[in-house]
Design a protein around this motif. Structure first.
Motif, PDB file in Angstrom:
ATOM      1  N   ASP A 114       0.844  -1.190   0.000  1.00 25.30           N
ATOM      2  CA  ASP A 114       0.000   0.000   0.000  1.00 25.30           C
ATOM      3  C   ASP A 114       0.877   1.237   0.000  1.00 25.30           C
ATOM      4  N   SER A 115       0.445   2.258  -0.710  1.00 24.38           N
ATOM      5  CA  SER A 115       1.214   3.499  -0.737  1.00 24.38           C
ATOM      6  C   SER A 115       1.057   4.217   0.599  1.00 24.38           C
ATOM      7  N   GLU A 116       2.083   4.936   0.966  1.00 26.11           N
ATOM      8  CA  GLU A 116       2.078   5.664   2.235  1.00 26.11           C
ATOM      9  C   GLU A 116       1.112   6.846   2.174  1.00 26.11           C
ATOM     10  N   LYS A 117       0.379   7.043   3.253  1.00 26.70           N
ATOM     11  CA  LYS A 117      -0.491   8.216   3.394  1.00 26.70           C
ATOM     12  C   LYS A 117      -0.072   8.958   4.658  1.00 26.70           C
ATOM     13  N   ARG A 118      -0.146  10.285   4.587  1.00 22.40           N
ATOM     14  CA  ARG A 118       0.323  11.092   5.709  1.00 22.40           C
ATOM     15  C   ARG A 118      -0.701  12.146   6.103  1.00 22.40           C
ATOM     16  N   ILE A 119      -0.667  12.508   7.372  1.00 22.94           N
ATOM     17  CA  ILE A 119      -1.360  13.690   7.865  1.00 22.94           C
ATOM     18  C   ILE A 119      -0.420  14.338   8.879  1.00 22.94           C
ATOM     19  N   ARG A 120       0.048  15.519   8.545  1.00 23.97           N
ATOM     20  CA  ARG A 120       1.007  16.252   9.374  1.00 23.97           C
ATOM     21  C   ARG A 120       2.208  15.378   9.747  1.00 23.97           C
ATOM     22  N   HIS A 121       2.392  15.079  11.035  1.00 28.64           N
ATOM     23  CA  HIS A 121       3.602  14.373  11.492  1.00 28.64           C
ATOM     24  C   HIS A 121       3.450  12.857  11.479  1.00 28.64           C
ATOM     25  N   SER A 165      -7.238   3.527   6.951  1.00 24.11           N
ATOM     26  CA  SER A 165      -7.037   2.297   7.716  1.00 24.11           C
ATOM     27  C   SER A 165      -6.492   2.696   9.084  1.00 24.11           C
ATOM     28  N   ALA A 166      -6.666   1.801  10.077  1.00 23.33           N
ATOM     29  CA  ALA A 166      -6.084   2.051  11.391  1.00 23.33           C
ATOM     30  C   ALA A 166      -5.367   0.823  11.923  1.00 23.33           C
ATOM     31  N   THR A 167      -4.950  -0.063  11.024  1.00 30.18           N
ATOM     32  CA  THR A 167      -4.271  -1.276  11.467  1.00 30.18           C
ATOM     33  C   THR A 167      -2.912  -0.970  12.085  1.00 30.18           C
ATOM     34  N   ASN A 168      -2.410   0.258  11.873  1.00 32.04           N
ATOM     35  CA  ASN A 168      -1.134   0.672  12.451  1.00 32.04           C
ATOM     36  C   ASN A 168      -1.314   1.456  13.743  1.00 32.04           C
TER      37      ASN A 168
END
Length: 210
Positions: free
Chosen positions: A3-10, A37-40
């Motif tokens: 899966d490609s990385e997704k970011r929000i701020r930090h 997703s929130a598996t992380n």
């Protein structure tokens, strides 16, 4: 294919993230929505599930959504003892986050008192002492905190230094950066579900000294 990385701020969907002291879990849900997703993510609060449902109107909806996203939601997690908790002690995280720590409703309206300031310092120091034991190598501990007096007298940077932590970045915090996040007063009073004005505040980011 990964899966490609997704970011929000930090924060990144590639980070293993531990959130502590969550109020109505809206910050956790903001991250999960941004990542898809929130598996992380492991999202925790001091409240029991029953307390949570009584204190915050949207909490159980937010928890339900997080569960659908694959989040590990845990209740009755105390930041002073979390590194010994059976469900968390063997895990290591890239980011450990505590937004607007507060030592309880007994200090509301008395934030300027030396007793309140010392109570808040004890809370933050206990959190830092435990969080540093739960970091991945190169992981970061984040505390978002008001920067004006009397909150500046908590001396969070000094407390972190005493725990062998180094400030690597301080970033101005804006609620608008986190869509859907509603900061809550909490602490069990009749106004637990009220938001509070964040005013001038920053996210402090610490690492373990090499």
């Amino acid at each position: 294919m990964e899966d490609s990385e997704k970011r929000i701020r930090h924060y990144s969907s590639k980070h293993k993230i531990l959130l502590v002291g969550e109020g109505d879990f809206s910050f956790s849900l903001c991250l999960a929505s941004a990542f898809g997703s929130a598996t992380n993510i492991t999202a925790t609060s001091l409240d029991s599930e029953d307390e949570l449902s009584k204190k915050y109107m949207d909490a159980m909806h937010n928890v339900s959504m997080l569960t659908r996203f694959g989040c590990d939601v845990q209740h009755e997690i105390n930041v002073h003892t979390m590194s010994f908790d059976n469900s968390l002690s063997l895990r290591r995280y890239d980011r450990i986050v505590f937004n607007f720590p507060h030592a309880g409703s007994r200090f509301f309206g008395r934030e300027f008192s030396s007793k309140a300031i010392e109570g808040h310092r004890v809370l933050v120091q206990g959190f830092l002492e435990n969080a540093k034991e739960m970091l991945e190598e190169n992981g970061e501990i984040h505390i978002t905190h008001k920067t004006t007096y009397p909150f500046s007298d908590w001396e969070i940077k000094r407390l972190a230094k005493a725990e062998g932590l180094k400030l690597v970045k301080e970033s101005k915090f804006e609620l608008s950066h986190y869509p859907g996040y509603t900061n809550k007063r909490g602490s069990g009073g009749r106004r637990s579900d009220d938001y509070f004005p964040v005013g001038e505040c920053s996210t402090l980011m610490f690492i373990q000294k090499k």
